[in-house]
Design a protein around this motif. Structure first.
Motif, PDB file in Angstrom:
ATOM      1  N   ARG A  57       0.442  -3.275 -13.365  1.00 16.38           N
ATOM      2  CA  ARG A  57      -0.179  -3.876 -12.191  1.00 16.38           C
ATOM      3  C   ARG A  57      -0.854  -5.165 -12.656  1.00 16.38           C
ATOM      4  O   ARG A  57      -1.821  -5.136 -13.430  1.00 16.38           O
TER       5      ARG A  57
ATOM      6  N   ASP B 177       5.809  -6.913 -11.937  1.00 22.30           N
ATOM      7  CA  ASP B 177       4.960  -6.405 -10.860  1.00 22.30           C
ATOM      8  C   ASP B 177       5.644  -6.571  -9.515  1.00 22.30           C
ATOM      9  O   ASP B 177       6.282  -7.571  -9.256  1.00 22.30           O
ATOM     10  N   THR B 178       5.528  -5.544  -8.700  1.00 24.39           N
ATOM     11  CA  THR B 178       6.177  -5.611  -7.403  1.00 24.39           C
ATOM     12  C   THR B 178       5.191  -5.442  -6.258  1.00 24.39           C
ATOM     13  O   THR B 178       5.586  -5.277  -5.125  1.00 24.39           O
ATOM     14  N   THR B 179       3.890  -5.457  -6.567  1.00 27.72           N
ATOM     15  CA  THR B 179       2.916  -5.357  -5.503  1.00 27.72           C
ATOM     16  C   THR B 179       2.510  -6.738  -5.033  1.00 27.72           C
ATOM     17  O   THR B 179       2.722  -7.731  -5.709  1.00 27.72           O
TER      18      THR B 179
ATOM     19  N   GLU C 230      11.696  -1.069  -8.062  1.00 21.91           N
ATOM     20  CA  GLU C 230      10.580  -0.655  -8.904  1.00 21.91           C
ATOM     21  C   GLU C 230       9.371  -0.266  -8.047  1.00 21.91           C
ATOM     22  O   GLU C 230       8.668   0.698  -8.359  1.00 21.91           O
ATOM     23  N   ARG C 231       9.154  -0.993  -6.985  1.00 15.43           N
ATOM     24  CA  ARG C 231       7.989  -0.729  -6.141  1.00 15.43           C
ATOM     25  C   ARG C 231       8.033   0.655  -5.515  1.00 15.43           C
ATOM     26  O   ARG C 231       7.015   1.343  -5.429  1.00 15.43           O
ATOM     27  N   PHE C 232       9.231   1.079  -5.089  1.00 18.16           N
ATOM     28  CA  PHE C 232       9.354   2.365  -4.411  1.00 18.16           C
ATOM     29  C   PHE C 232      10.029   3.428  -5.280  1.00 18.16           C
ATOM     30  O   PHE C 232      10.386   4.488  -4.784  1.00 18.16           O
TER      31      PHE C 232
ATOM     32  N   ASP D 244       7.431  -7.420   4.395  1.00 22.74           N
ATOM     33  CA  ASP D 244       6.080  -6.959   4.084  1.00 22.74           C
ATOM     34  C   ASP D 244       5.116  -7.192   5.233  1.00 22.74           C
ATOM     35  O   ASP D 244       4.189  -6.402   5.438  1.00 22.74           O
TER      36      ASP D 244
ATOM     37  N   PRO E 224       2.701   0.999  -5.308  1.00 24.03           N
ATOM     38  CA  PRO E 224       3.951   1.240  -6.022  1.00 24.03           C
ATOM     39  C   PRO E 224       4.150   2.716  -6.284  1.00 24.03           C
ATOM     40  O   PRO E 224       3.234   3.414  -6.704  1.00 24.03           O
TER      41      PRO E 224
ATOM     42  N   ARG F 190       4.576 -13.220 -10.255  1.00 24.91           N
ATOM     43  CA  ARG F 190       5.443 -13.576  -9.127  1.00 24.91           C
ATOM     44  C   ARG F 190       5.112 -15.004  -8.702  1.00 24.91           C
ATOM     45  O   ARG F 190       4.359 -15.239  -7.756  1.00 24.91           O
TER      46      ARG F 190
ATOM     47  N   ALA G 179      12.710  -5.851  -7.529  1.00 25.58           N
ATOM     48  CA  ALA G 179      11.294  -5.680  -7.220  1.00 25.58           C
ATOM     49  C   ALA G 179      11.073  -4.480  -6.293  1.00 25.58           C
ATOM     50  O   ALA G 179      10.163  -3.674  -6.518  1.00 25.58           O
ATOM     51  N   LEU G 180      11.892  -4.354  -5.264  1.00 23.87           N
ATOM     52  CA  LEU G 180      11.717  -3.249  -4.325  1.00 23.87           C
ATOM     53  C   LEU G 180      12.114  -1.915  -4.948  1.00 23.87           C
ATOM     54  O   LEU G 180      11.518  -0.878  -4.644  1.00 23.87           O
TER      55      LEU G 180
END
Length: 636
Positions: A98, A192-194, A586-588, A521, A212, A73, A583-584
């Motif tokens: 990750r 990666d979405t963290t 995939e994250r959730f 965030d 995630p 990112r 991204a969101l």
């Protein structure tokens, strides 16, 4: 914005002047190495995984000294991110990687620090095996894509291979080894979405307070349990019933209007009012439902195997506009502007008008199958996960086809009996008015999709506009039946009722409704620190159940009162393929909309409270109370 533009221009100038910079650098040191030699991936030991289990694989790589690669990112949009892309192998599916924490460095071509990887770094890759995965060896093979730079020069993007062996535990079946090739149908592992901490490798939740989301192991999947515990026959029966239950959701509203208009309008044109005549429509109705099933099952398999958002193709303005224009063309034919007919040469090959009618009906079914794409619910998510875990497109098509047959069964009945209203007395002008009524319905649905394509924020005006203008036309401007006083009064009554309904919708008192802030965030981290529960609404303008939630559930006084103690955020997935949306999602682990995610006071998701699809206020209140431990949180 100006600073970012300056950085982008400086970076572009650096890239355009790379040969000159490289020459200067060469005078001071050695020439830059080939881009593909900047990164070396350490050998990955073979791993073993049990069916239905999830393990983690560590992938370590070295970046050449004095060089760096952009983080997954990067801080600037114009930079090429590092992305690990690993397709699945049969029965084994990589999850979201990750990535390591990024180092912040300032370079000569950028005024702001850049997020990069230097030296030795590690990526952690979740790896899941389906519960019914065949024991034996496989190979996971993909690439790590990156762009390397130093303080003077940036090299072109490059990739290095990433490959390791994985064995599914158990006895290898007789008859040969398992295919070890990577599946071409598997999705590319998402970025990666963290949010990693400033230093060190991220091992815990990101600052937002939620790790995630991961799909449940195959052994815990509802559909997977059906096949494991009930057998294939009963499992497919349950899937059929699951499709039938989809007709209780708001996503079917456009399908109902189009079906009644297509078949009821045809019956009105033919003035076929007998029950026997309506039953003659059964073959066409079957073809229509098969078209629905083919489209819906195809879209379902694509969503399952790619990990895409189910219904997300409706986010494309081109798709929405195409559907709207096609419905507009069909509606105008109802008003007698023209007759839609295939060329005479094609007609003769198809067996005359009947054959062309079947082709047109099948195409209409394909179109209506797209309308059902936003239909989502917990069982659909389970089916998507099960098909994705198996990685078998043939099985996936069979499962979704059975599901869509259940979805289409009521439309088979509706299509056959749509012409029953033509049994009302006095065909003639009455039938013309009925045909125009169907035309207005089609026109309203066309307006709905065209508005979604052009101005989705104004889609809420479609229903009152359709009622008001449709009532004005059908009640007072439509010319048929003026010489029949009783019919004329009936038209007036219909027109007045529609106009009054339109006015009531527009001017109804605004009920107190939940308000949502945009996802942030920092607010998520603050809520976790303060121990405040969080409610995140994933929605889209093209999603009919999302609007139903807003109009019915989020305006319920009890829901408003209990949810007032939550930090409420909304993620707009109308344009679901944007980097932020992806991204969101995939994250959730968002597979469809609407989806509402609840985070408890500790910042972790309360998985049992997650809402997928439309839910009425009473059960929604139960989910809220589950998050708060049975009591409403203090109002904020």
């Amino acid at each position: 914005m100006i600073r970012q533009l300056g950085s982008a221009l400086a970076f572009a100038a650096l890239m355009l002047g790379a040969p000159h910079v490289a020459t200067v650098a060469a005078q001071e040191s050695a020439s830059p190495p080939p881009a593909s030699e900047l990164v070396r991936v350490h050998p990955i030991p073979p791993v073993t995984i049990a069916p239905g289990a999830t393990i983690e694989v560590t992938i370590t790589f070295d970046v050449l000294p004095t060089w760096h690669i952009n983080a997954n990112r990067p801080n600037e949009d114009f930079l090429v991110p590092s992305v690990l892309a690993l397709p699945a192998a049969p029965g084994v599916r990589p999850g979201a990687p990750r990535y390591p924490a990024a180092h912040q460095v300032t370079l000569s071509f950028s005024e702001t620090p850049l997020a990069v990887y230097e030296g030795t770094a590690t990526i952690v890759l979740p790896l899941s095996a389906a519960a019914d995965a065949t024991p034996g060896p496989r190979t996971i093979a993909g690439t790590l894509r990156f762009q390397g730079c130093n303080d003077q020069v940036c090299l072109p993007p490059a990739s290095v291979p990433v490959r390791f062996a994985v064995t599914v535990a158990g006895e290898v079946p007789a008859g040969g080894a398992v295919d070890s090739s990577a599946s071409e149908l598997a999705p590319v592992a998402p970025a990666d979405t963290t949010l990693a901490p400033i230093a060190g490798f991220e091992t815990g939740p990101p600052p937002g307070g939620v790790a995630p989301a991961r799909a449940a192991p195959a052994a815990d999947n509802l559909v997977g349990r059906w096949f494991d515990e009930r057998g294939t026959g009963l499992a497919f029966l349950f899937i059929f019933l699951m499709g039938l239950a989809l007709n209780l959701t708001p996503c079917v509203y456009p399908m109902m209007g189009v079906t009644v208009s297509l078949f009821g309008g045809a019956a009105a044109s033919a003035s076929s009012g007998s029950l026997r005549g309506n039953l003659r429509a059964l073959p066409r109705a079957i073809v229509y439902v098969l078209g629905i099933a083919l489209m819906y099952s195809t879209l379902g398999v694509i969503a399952a195997l790619t990990g895409g958002l189910f219904g997300g193709w409706l986010a494309s303005p081109w798709v929405l506009g195409g559907i709207g224009l096609l419905l507009l063309a069909l509606s105008l034919s109802m008003f007698g502007f023209y007759e839609i007919q295939a060329p005479s040469g094609l007609l003769s090959k198809l067996g005359g008008a009947t054959g062309a009618g079947y082709v047109g009906t099948f195409i209409a079914g394909l179109m209506v199958g797209v309308f059902a794409a936003p239909c989502i619910g917990a069982p659909i998510i389970a089916l998507l996960a099960h098909v994705g875990a198996k990685g078998d497109p043939i099985f996936g098509f069979q499962a979704f086809f059975v599901l869509s047959l259940g979805l289409g069964l009521p439309y088979l009945v509706l299509a056959v009996f749509s012409g029953l209203m033509t049994r009302l007395p006095r065909s003639g002008s009455w039938m013309d008015w009925v045909k125009h009524l169907f035309g207005v319905i089609l026109l309203a649905v066309a307006l709905f999709y065209l508005t979604l394509a052009i101005a989705p924020k104004h889609v809420g005006w479609v229903v009152p506009a359709a009622l008001g203008l449709g009532g004005l036309y059908l009640g007072f401007l439509e010319p048929t039946g003026r010489d029949r006083p009783a019919f004329r009064r009936f038209k007036w009554a219909v027109g007045v009722a529609a106009i009054v309904a339109s006015v009531l919708i527009v001017f109804r008192p605004a009920a107190p409704a939940l308000e949502f802030a945009a996802f942030d965030d920092a607010a998520l981290a603050t809520a976790r620190t303060s121990g405040t529960p969080v409610m995140i609404d994933f929605a889209a303008e093209w999603c009919v159940p999302c609007h139903e939630l807003e109009e019915i559930t989020f305006t319920d006084p009890a829901v408003v009162r209990v949810a007032s103690g939550f930090v409420r955020m909304k993620v707009d997935l109308t344009r679901f393929d944007s980097p932020e949306s992806e991204a969101l999602r995939e994250r959730f682990a968002i597979a469809g909309v609407p989806t509402i995610v609840f985070l408890g006071a500790d910042g972790n998701e309360v998985a049992a409270a997650r809402v997928v699809g439309f839910m009425r206020p009473e059960p929604f209140l139960d989910r809220l109370r589950l998050v708060t431990g049975g009591a409403a949180p203090a109002a904020r």
